[in-house]
Design an enzyme around this catalytic site. Structure first.
Site, PDB file in Angstrom:
ATOM      1  N   CYS A  51       0.831  -1.203   0.000  1.00  0.00           N
ATOM      2  CA  CYS A  51       0.000   0.000   0.000  1.00  0.00           C
ATOM      3  C   CYS A  51       0.865   1.252   0.000  1.00  0.00           C
ATOM      4  O   CYS A  51       1.362   1.669   1.049  1.00  0.00           O
ATOM      5  CB  CYS A  51      -0.941  -0.006   1.213  1.00  0.00           C
ATOM      6  SG  CYS A  51      -2.019   1.439   1.272  1.00  0.00           S
ATOM      7  N   CYS A  63      -0.487   4.089   2.126  1.00  0.00           N
ATOM      8  CA  CYS A  63      -0.274   3.889   3.571  1.00  0.00           C
ATOM      9  C   CYS A  63       1.171   4.177   3.967  1.00  0.00           C
ATOM     10  O   CYS A  63       1.428   4.791   4.996  1.00  0.00           O
ATOM     11  CB  CYS A  63      -0.591   2.441   3.967  1.00  0.00           C
ATOM     12  SG  CYS A  63      -2.135   1.796   3.327  1.00  0.00           S
ATOM     13  N   ASP A  64       2.121   3.708   3.169  1.00  0.00           N
ATOM     14  CA  ASP A  64       3.515   3.653   3.615  1.00  0.00           C
ATOM     15  C   ASP A  64       4.498   4.510   2.831  1.00  0.00           C
ATOM     16  O   ASP A  64       5.662   4.619   3.228  1.00  0.00           O
ATOM     17  CB  ASP A  64       3.989   2.195   3.595  1.00  0.00           C
ATOM     18  CG  ASP A  64       3.154   1.311   4.520  1.00  0.00           C
ATOM     19  OD1 ASP A  64       2.746   1.812   5.581  1.00  0.00           O
ATOM     20  OD2 ASP A  64       2.890   0.148   4.174  1.00  0.00           O
TER      21      ASP A  64
END
Length: 315
Positions: free
Chosen positions: A139, A142-143
């Site tokens: 992701c 997300c990261d």
């Protein structure tokens, strides 16, 4: 061997990510006496994430597994009966609905909330799993932030991969995009954007041979699918964007799905084609796939289930 002695419950929640636990919090507070089965991965995909910085309410950020423990504790404090077990078969032919857990325990439920999520597809490399959470991620949204100003790599050739590569290009100094063939599957508009990004380099006919690094990602070794030549590219992160697989196999034949297996819900609701069965989280969302959107649909599912149970006179 199936056990046909059924346990009767008002509201059964299948799955325990942000969607399932949020549904449980709302359902318990509404006195629906929810029973939640955690499934094969208690806490869902967030348990394989490290730092979560984009969920409101955590100004310093929080580790994904810790966040899911908090969700679980809150659901339990409200009165949810949280159990370990995997739903393995369903029968939505007539009311009450039947759900078998671990093949032999039969639950009969007035309402069912499906929040079984989706699993990221991986390449299947041992190093990919070993370094998951230490620079390997499925992701970028997300990261990606954690690799600001660094060189990273992403594997994939569809619209999602192109979109994530572009997202990373705004944060990272260089994005190496690995495409297995000599062309991408992404739509033309997305491809054009990728080609126009000055810091995205597309590596055609390239497969990942290995993710390199002891404690964290330090490089990737790629293989040319035509010449079989190997080479290493130093990177700080490796993003896998080859798609997600919704965990919907047991609902085939009962609930309407799209061609990828995601559950279809009536727009603006969590309702499926079966009255009294609701879907929340990534199992019905292939666009956003964020913890907060999953939690939002978990709330919707509990409220929809509460209205359904009240109208039917079950609560």
């Amino acid at each position: 061997m199936e056990n046909n002695t059924a346990e009767k419950v008002h509201c059964l929640i299948i799955g325990s990510g942000p969607a399932g636990y949020t549904a449980a919090i709302y359902a318990a507070r509404a006195n629906m006496k929810p029973v939640l089965y955690q499934g094969i991965q208690p806490g869902g995909q967030l348990t394989i994430t490290t730092e979560v910085e984009n969920y409101p309410g955590y100004p310093e950020g929080i580790q994904g597994p810790e966040m899911m423990i908090n969700f679980e504790k809150q659901a339990a404090r409200m009165g949810t009966d949280i159990r370990y077990g995997l739903a393995t078969k369903v029968d939505f032919m007539e009311h009450p609905y039947k759900v078998w857990v671990d093949d032999d325990k039969l639950i009969e439920a007035d309402a069912v909330i499906v929040s079984t999520g989706a699993s990221a597809k991986w390449l299947g490399l041992p190093s990919e799993q070993r370094l998951n959470g230490y620079g390997v991620s499925a992701c970028a949204v997300c990261d990606g932030f954690f690799f600001k100003g660094k060189d990273v790599a992403i594997v994939g050739a569809g619209d999602t991969a192109a979109e994530e590569a572009l997202y990373l290009s705004k944060l990272c100094s260089k994005v190496h995009m690995l495409v297995r063939k000599d062309q991408m599957r992404a739509s033309k508009v997305m491809q054009d954007r990728v080609f126009k990004a000055p810091n995205i380099e597309v590596h055609w006919n390239s497969e990942t041979d290995e993710v390199l690094g002891e404690k964290k990602v330090e490089a990737i070794r790629i293989i040319d699918t035509k010449t079989k030549a190997l080479r290493e590219i130093p990177v700080s992160a490796f993003f896998v964007a080859i798609g997600h697989q919704p965990n919907t196999d047991i609902f085939k034949g009962w609930l309407d799905m799209d061609d990828e297996g995601y559950l279809k819900t009536i727009p603006g609701t969590s309702k499926t084609n079966v009255e009294g069965v609701f879907a929340a989280g990534d199992v019905q969302d292939k666009i956003y796939r964020q913890a907060i959107t999953a939690a939002g649909t978990g709330c919707m599912a509990a409220l929809d289930a509460e209205r359904y149970l009240a109208i039917k006179g079950f609560i």
